[in-house]
Design an enzyme around this catalytic site. Structure first.
Site, PDB file in Angstrom:
ATOM      1  N   ARG A 105       2.942  13.439  -8.860  1.00  0.00           N
ATOM      2  CA  ARG A 105       3.070  12.527 -10.001  1.00  0.00           C
ATOM      3  C   ARG A 105       1.739  12.425 -10.749  1.00  0.00           C
ATOM      4  O   ARG A 105       0.676  12.411 -10.136  1.00  0.00           O
ATOM      5  CB  ARG A 105       3.476  11.155  -9.460  1.00  0.00           C
ATOM      6  CG  ARG A 105       3.540  10.070 -10.493  1.00  0.00           C
ATOM      7  CD  ARG A 105       3.496   8.718  -9.828  1.00  0.00           C
ATOM      8  NE  ARG A 105       4.815   8.243  -9.419  1.00  0.00           N
ATOM      9  CZ  ARG A 105       4.996   7.151  -8.663  1.00  0.00           C
ATOM     10  NH1 ARG A 105       3.973   6.457  -8.234  1.00  0.00           N
ATOM     11  NH2 ARG A 105       6.203   6.767  -8.342  1.00  0.00           N
ATOM     12  N   ASP A 159       7.336   4.163 -10.822  1.00  0.00           N
ATOM     13  CA  ASP A 159       8.200   3.995  -9.661  1.00  0.00           C
ATOM     14  C   ASP A 159       9.683   4.030 -10.018  1.00  0.00           C
ATOM     15  O   ASP A 159      10.357   3.006 -10.094  1.00  0.00           O
ATOM     16  CB  ASP A 159       7.846   2.711  -8.891  1.00  0.00           C
ATOM     17  CG  ASP A 159       7.285   3.081  -7.529  1.00  0.00           C
ATOM     18  OD1 ASP A 159       7.634   4.170  -7.043  1.00  0.00           O
ATOM     19  OD2 ASP A 159       6.506   2.298  -6.964  1.00  0.00           O
ATOM     20  N   GLY A 210       0.824  -1.215   0.000  1.00  0.00           N
ATOM     21  CA  GLY A 210       0.000   0.000   0.000  1.00  0.00           C
ATOM     22  C   GLY A 210       0.850   1.254   0.000  1.00  0.00           C
ATOM     23  O   GLY A 210       2.061   1.207   0.163  1.00  0.00           O
ATOM     24  N   ASP A 242       4.127  -4.869  -7.457  1.00  0.00           N
ATOM     25  CA  ASP A 242       3.490  -3.607  -7.045  1.00  0.00           C
ATOM     26  C   ASP A 242       4.044  -2.431  -7.836  1.00  0.00           C
ATOM     27  O   ASP A 242       3.541  -1.318  -7.729  1.00  0.00           O
ATOM     28  CB  ASP A 242       3.666  -3.367  -5.544  1.00  0.00           C
ATOM     29  CG  ASP A 242       5.114  -3.477  -5.095  1.00  0.00           C
ATOM     30  OD1 ASP A 242       5.744  -4.511  -5.391  1.00  0.00           O
ATOM     31  OD2 ASP A 242       5.626  -2.523  -4.494  1.00  0.00           O
ATOM     32  N   LYS A 257       3.978  11.909  -3.549  1.00  0.00           N
ATOM     33  CA  LYS A 257       4.908  10.921  -2.992  1.00  0.00           C
ATOM     34  C   LYS A 257       5.773  11.667  -1.985  1.00  0.00           C
ATOM     35  O   LYS A 257       6.307  12.736  -2.310  1.00  0.00           O
ATOM     36  CB  LYS A 257       5.765  10.353  -4.131  1.00  0.00           C
ATOM     37  CG  LYS A 257       6.753   9.274  -3.721  1.00  0.00           C
ATOM     38  CD  LYS A 257       7.285   8.590  -4.981  1.00  0.00           C
ATOM     39  CE  LYS A 257       8.356   7.564  -4.669  1.00  0.00           C
ATOM     40  NZ  LYS A 257       8.801   6.901  -5.911  1.00  0.00           N
ATOM     41  N   ASP A 272       9.154   6.295   7.286  1.00  0.00           N
ATOM     42  CA  ASP A 272       8.881   7.624   7.839  1.00  0.00           C
ATOM     43  C   ASP A 272       7.898   8.427   6.980  1.00  0.00           C
ATOM     44  O   ASP A 272       7.541   9.552   7.331  1.00  0.00           O
ATOM     45  CB  ASP A 272      10.190   8.406   8.026  1.00  0.00           C
ATOM     46  CG  ASP A 272      10.913   8.649   6.702  1.00  0.00           C
ATOM     47  OD1 ASP A 272      10.398   8.219   5.637  1.00  0.00           O
ATOM     48  OD2 ASP A 272      11.985   9.268   6.725  1.00  0.00           O
ATOM     49  N   GLY A 273       7.496   7.859   5.844  1.00  0.00           N
ATOM     50  CA  GLY A 273       6.525   8.555   4.996  1.00  0.00           C
ATOM     51  C   GLY A 273       7.116   9.675   4.165  1.00  0.00           C
ATOM     52  O   GLY A 273       6.399  10.358   3.436  1.00  0.00           O
ATOM     53  N   ARG A 324      -2.107  -1.486 -10.135  1.00  0.00           N
ATOM     54  CA  ARG A 324      -0.904  -2.298 -10.315  1.00  0.00           C
ATOM     55  C   ARG A 324      -1.291  -3.768 -10.343  1.00  0.00           C
ATOM     56  O   ARG A 324      -2.405  -4.121  -9.911  1.00  0.00           O
ATOM     57  CB  ARG A 324       0.043  -2.095  -9.116  1.00  0.00           C
ATOM     58  CG  ARG A 324       0.296  -0.656  -8.763  1.00  0.00           C
ATOM     59  CD  ARG A 324       0.500  -0.492  -7.261  1.00  0.00           C
ATOM     60  NE  ARG A 324       0.514   0.930  -6.902  1.00  0.00           N
ATOM     61  CZ  ARG A 324       1.611   1.669  -6.810  1.00  0.00           C
ATOM     62  NH1 ARG A 324       2.781   1.128  -7.002  1.00  0.00           N
ATOM     63  NH2 ARG A 324       1.543   2.951  -6.518  1.00  0.00           N
TER      64      ARG A 324
HETATM   65  P1  AMP Z   1       8.850   1.158  -3.557  1.00  0.00           P
HETATM   66  O1  AMP Z   1      10.112   0.393  -3.376  1.00  0.00           O
HETATM   67  O2  AMP Z   1       9.031   2.650  -3.658  1.00  0.00           O
HETATM   68  O3  AMP Z   1       8.002   0.626  -4.643  1.00  0.00           O
HETATM   69  O4  AMP Z   1       8.033   0.976  -2.193  1.00  0.00           O
HETATM   70  C1  AMP Z   1       7.621  -0.284  -1.699  1.00  0.00           C
HETATM   71  C2  AMP Z   1       6.695  -0.099  -0.513  1.00  0.00           C
HETATM   72  O5  AMP Z   1       7.365   0.572   0.567  1.00  0.00           O
HETATM   73  C3  AMP Z   1       5.468   0.734  -0.790  1.00  0.00           C
HETATM   74  O6  AMP Z   1       4.424   0.193  -0.021  1.00  0.00           O
HETATM   75  C4  AMP Z   1       5.861   2.099  -0.300  1.00  0.00           C
HETATM   76  O7  AMP Z   1       4.747   2.899   0.021  1.00  0.00           O
HETATM   77  C5  AMP Z   1       6.677   1.770   0.925  1.00  0.00           C
HETATM   78  N1  AMP Z   1       7.671   2.809   1.285  1.00  0.00           N
HETATM   79  C6  AMP Z   1       8.832   3.094   0.639  1.00  0.00           C
HETATM   80  N2  AMP Z   1       9.485   4.086   1.260  1.00  0.00           N
HETATM   81  C7  AMP Z   1       8.723   4.463   2.321  1.00  0.00           C
HETATM   82  C8  AMP Z   1       8.848   5.443   3.353  1.00  0.00           C
HETATM   83  N3  AMP Z   1       9.920   6.246   3.440  1.00  0.00           N
HETATM   84  N4  AMP Z   1       7.853   5.537   4.266  1.00  0.00           N
HETATM   85  C9  AMP Z   1       6.778   4.734   4.201  1.00  0.00           C
HETATM   86  N5  AMP Z   1       6.604   3.787   3.269  1.00  0.00           N
HETATM   87  C10 AMP Z   1       7.557   3.646   2.337  1.00  0.00           C
HETATM   88 MG    MG Z   2       6.336   1.059  -5.516  1.00  0.00          MG
END
Ligand code: AMP
Ligand code: MG
Length: 506
Positions: free
Chosen positions: A176, A263, A90, A253, A113, A125-126, A183
């Protein structure tokens, strides 16, 4: 502060797919500053560009002031990451604000993002940092300019707050734009829960959104959906392979149903051609190596097919037969797209089915030659254009002046001549026309890894956006080497490429 943004939102995802998201608001940021605004994209979306420059844009694209009509939400999805299944991923740090119908009538997602933790954040950390968000701008806009389907960056705002990675980095929020954020992992979310009713609603929504006319009336709409995704993803990966793009983290995903590249994390362009090229720091076993991408796309399609089985037919055997047929056809679909692209890159105008095997071998042998001689992928193709017009010197320089390409060049010239009025030798006029056509499909400027790093370091460490802006200008005119842009065509020193690493989840 009132928002001046005039997004005309029509939020079908929020309306039609409850259960697939959590309504959520972006975190406030302390000192938003607009680093990048994609003016042409903003205009395409029907936005009032002038009102989005400066502080109003910073307030909007940081999430501090929500535009009217936005219904921010975090999407739920699952996914296979490096082959292992996670039933709940998610949007951990992303939010869909809503959808806008653009000037051409296309429905497009507007999403953040780096806009703060959501209920899907797990340990994260979001947040997002300036460097990786500007990286998404550079790589995504380069892909768009290359004619490759992709999500696009609309804006990047510096938050004025630090983000803690290995060191403190300046924080940022990216906006974005995507055809959708559906997905393969979105389908896996419901399928793995056995929630058939939601799965069916999701599939119907997807058809209505991405293939309304052809699929809605198909005898087997869900089978047609699978075929359609197979078509888009095979075409997409063929385009990646023909420009040397390595996505780096093709988890399910990160595979968009729309067929857009999505991504931009640890992605990079290959320099010296090598099917085994991997740049991602976490891809230890090379699962997502350059040459593995077509097979991985097929693997990901198989995961999608599995989710659709219960919708295809009541009889499980019959459903399996139907899905298997589509999945089994993926490699051939991919090869057809690849060959179409390769023919154009080779300067071939005509491709009769009778020539398929020979033309595919001609392209394959060219790649083998580039690999054996460690030739830069981009320049190898590009300089073939000059050779078509009679100037072989630039190409031969890539082979250190050796005779390595002689035999292959002779074959290629013979094949070209076969299109040119049957003359034994390609005529000068035909050669010039061929070179022009080849230069319109073989880029000269790609986002070279060392240039990208240099631009991001200047922006992130010193707040100097000039190198980023110059590089963006160059990579968004990838077929043009006029003037100063030529310097961006230079490959990275081999030592830089050998030790180059990209990072995920940044
Ligand atoms: P990604 O590798 O960017 O496709 O991310 C994979 C998963 O990790 C997704 O569910 C993202 O929302 C989550 N995610 C990546 N970086 C962070 C972050 N800094 N804080 C919270 N969730 C993250
Ligand atoms: Mg992703």
């Amino acid at each position: 502060m009132p928002s001046h943004a005039t997004f005309r939102f029509d939020n079908s995802f929020a309306r039609e797919l409850p259960g697939l998201y959590v309504p959520w608001r972006p975190a406030a940021v302390s000192a938003p500053r607009l680093l990048y605004l994609n003016r042409s994209l903003a205009a395409e979306l029907g936005l009032d560009v002038a009102s989005l420059d400066g502080p109003a844009g910073a307030a909007t694209f940081s999430g501090n002031v929500l535009p009217e009509g936005a219904e921010p939400l975090a999407q739920a999805y699952a996914g296979h990451q490096f082959g292992g299944f996670s039933p709940q991923l998610g949007d951990g740090r992303a939010l869909l604000l809503g959808e806008v119908i653009d000037r051409q009538g296309r429905r497009r997602d507007i999403a953040f993002k780096g806009s703060g933790r959501t209920p899907f954040a797990r340990g994260g950390d979001g947040k997002a940092a300036v460097g990786p968000m500007l990286r998404e701008v550079l790589l995504g806009e380069a892909m768009h300019a290359l004619g490759i389907p992709t999500t696009r960056a609309l804006a990047v705002v510096a938050t004025g707050e630090p983000v803690y990675r290995e060191q403190a980095l300046p924080g940022a929020v990216l906006t974005r734009v995507a055809a959708s954020h559906l997905r393969v992992g979105t389908f896996e979310f419901f399928a793995s829960r056995g929630d058939l009713e939601s799965l069916r609603k999701l599939a119907e929504y997807t058809i209505a959104r991405h293939d309304p006319a052809p699929l809605a009336t198909a005898a087997q709409p869900f089978l047609a959906l699978l075929q359609s995704v197979s078509e888009r993803q095979s075409a997409l990966v063929a385009q990646w392979m023909n420009v040397g793009f390595i996505h780096g983290v093709m988890n399910t995903d990160n595979m968009a149903i729309s067929g857009e590249t999505i991504d931009y994390g640890p992605c990079a362009f290959v320099e010296a051609y090598d099917p085994a090229a991997v740049f991602s720091s976490i891809d230890h076993r090379g699962r997502y190596a350059f040459g593995n991408q077509p097979a991985i796309a097929g693997w990901n399609l198989t995961r999608l097919a599995e989710t659709l089985l219960p919708l295809l037919a009541d009889d499980p055997e019959q459903a399996l037969t139907m899905a298997t047929e589509v999945v089994a056809a993926f490699p051939a679909r991919y090869r057809a797209h690849l060959l179409r692209g390769q023919r154009a890159k080779l300067g071939l105008r005509r491709g009769e089915p009778d020539d398929d095997a020979a033309d595919a071998a001609l392209a394959e042998d060219w790649l083998t030659l580039l690999h054996a001689e460690r030739v830069d992928f981009t320049l190898g193709w590009r300089r073939l254009a000059a050779a078509a017009a009679g100037d072989e010197a630039p190409l031969r320089a890539l082979f250190a002046g050796t005779g390595a390409p002689d035999a292959w060049l002779a074959r290629w010239r013979a094949r070209c001549a076969s299109e040119d009025d049957g003359a034994g030798q390609a005529s000068t006029t035909a050669g010039i026309a061929r070179a022009r056509a080849m230069r319109s499909v073989n880029p000269v400027v790609i986002p070279r890894n060392h240039r990208v790093e240099e631009a991001l370091a200047a922006a992130s460490d010193a707040g100097d956006l000039a190198p980023f802006e110059k590089l963006l200008d160059a990579v968004t005119q990838p077929f043009d080497e006029a003037g100063e842009r030529a310097s961006y065509a230079e490959p990275a020193p081999a030592a830089v490429t050998a030790s180059y690493r990209t990072f995920c989840g940044t």
